[in-house]
Design a protein around this motif. Structure first.
Motif, PDB file in Angstrom:
ATOM      1  N   GLU A 165     -31.118 -26.817 -45.705  1.00  0.00           N
ATOM      2  CA  GLU A 165     -29.858 -27.581 -45.729  1.00  0.00           C
ATOM      3  C   GLU A 165     -28.940 -27.139 -44.594  1.00  0.00           C
ATOM      4  OE1 GLU A 165     -28.083 -27.093 -49.566  1.00  0.00           O
ATOM      5  OE2 GLU A 165     -29.428 -28.528 -50.533  1.00  0.00           O
ATOM      6  N   VAL A 166     -28.852 -25.797 -44.428  1.00  0.00           N
ATOM      7  CA  VAL A 166     -27.983 -25.274 -43.359  1.00  0.00           C
ATOM      8  C   VAL A 166     -28.524 -25.711 -42.008  1.00  0.00           C
ATOM      9  CG1 VAL A 166     -27.249 -23.134 -42.223  1.00  0.00           C
ATOM     10  CG2 VAL A 166     -27.077 -23.351 -44.687  1.00  0.00           C
ATOM     11  N   THR A 172     -27.173 -31.491 -37.592  1.00  0.00           N
ATOM     12  CA  THR A 172     -26.221 -32.598 -37.573  1.00  0.00           C
ATOM     13  C   THR A 172     -24.974 -32.192 -36.784  1.00  0.00           C
ATOM     14  OG1 THR A 172     -26.998 -33.193 -39.787  1.00  0.00           O
ATOM     15  CG2 THR A 172     -24.974 -34.207 -39.064  1.00  0.00           C
ATOM     16  N   HIS A 173     -24.487 -30.994 -37.040  1.00  0.00           N
ATOM     17  CA  HIS A 173     -23.299 -30.505 -36.347  1.00  0.00           C
ATOM     18  C   HIS A 173     -23.584 -30.352 -34.854  1.00  0.00           C
ATOM     19  CE1 HIS A 173     -19.559 -28.431 -35.757  1.00  0.00           C
ATOM     20  NE2 HIS A 173     -20.196 -27.368 -35.218  1.00  0.00           N
ATOM     21  N   LEU A 178     -22.919 -32.182 -29.628  1.00  0.00           N
ATOM     22  CA  LEU A 178     -23.514 -32.627 -28.367  1.00  0.00           C
ATOM     23  C   LEU A 178     -22.954 -33.985 -27.976  1.00  0.00           C
ATOM     24  CD1 LEU A 178     -25.616 -31.910 -26.189  1.00  0.00           C
ATOM     25  CD2 LEU A 178     -27.312 -33.112 -27.555  1.00  0.00           C
ATOM     26  N   LYS A 179     -22.813 -34.866 -28.975  1.00  0.00           N
ATOM     27  CA  LYS A 179     -22.251 -36.185 -28.690  1.00  0.00           C
ATOM     28  C   LYS A 179     -20.811 -36.039 -28.228  1.00  0.00           C
ATOM     29  CE  LYS A 179     -24.980 -39.035 -31.815  1.00  0.00           C
ATOM     30  NZ  LYS A 179     -24.989 -39.828 -33.007  1.00  0.00           N
TER      31      LYS A 179
END
Length: 197
Positions: A165-166, A172-173, A178-179
């Motif tokens: 999960e982490v 995701t983070h 990056l985005k």
């Protein structure tokens, strides 16, 4: 001379009669018991005032038979004493054998009722108790280890699940970072390009 022959013949006849009578008395005497022989001598002896007079031949025969009886009883007694001594020796040997066999039996029982464990001799009951205690201790230890394994397996699974999960959150983070970074880099680039012209 005739007189001497007559006297000699008379004495010879008297003596032979005496010998025949004594041999007859001897054969009758030998058939009687010792007590009966004494009674016979008493009955056949003559009485003189308050005394009994016994014939010397009868007395000698009674004495001889009495001594023979005493000797027979003595030899019988000696034989019986020897037999008793032999029986006592045999009994002592048997007692010794019984003592040895009893000691061997006790030793056999002790060895049968005991066990060797780590150099110590234990009674079977103590040995059985110790072995069952060891078995139950090992079972308890196995149950504890299994429970600890299950618990650590569950903790490991939960940790892996949280880690995934982490990692997903981090991914995701990271992607969003990056985005954002790319967006900021574009904006910066756009601003630079704007300021350059």
């Amino acid at each position: 001379m005739k007189f001497f022959s007559l006297v000699f013949t008379t004495m010879l006849v008297v003596q032979s009669t005496n010998l025949l009578a004594q041999s007859d008395l001897s054969s009758r005497f030998d058939s009687l018991s010792l007590k009966a022989q004494f009674e016979y001598v008493y009955e056949k002896s003559e009485t003189y005032e308050r005394y009994k007079v016994i014939k010397i031949g009868t007395y000698n025969l009674l004495k001889s038979n009495s001594l023979d009886s005493v000797n027979v009883y003595r030899s019988d007694l000696t034989k019986r004493i020897d037999d008793i001594a032999g029986l006592e020796k045999t009994l002592a040997a048997k007692d010794e054998t019984i003592s040895t066999l009893t000691a061997n039996l006790e030793s056999t029982r002790n060895s049968k009722d005991s066990m060797q464990f780590l150099g110590a001799e234990l009674a079977k009951g103590a040995y059985n108790s110790m072995m069952w205690g060891l078995v139950f201790s090992l079972l308890a230890l196995a149950v504890i280890l299994i429970l600890m394994f299950k618990r650590s397996h569950a903790v490991t699974n939960e940790t892996k699940h949280r880690l995934s999960e982490v990692e997903e959150e981090f991914e995701t983070h990271r992607k969003s970072a990056l985005k954002r970074e790319q967006k900021l880099a574009r904006e910066l680039m756009d601003e630079r390009l704007k300021h350059k012209f």
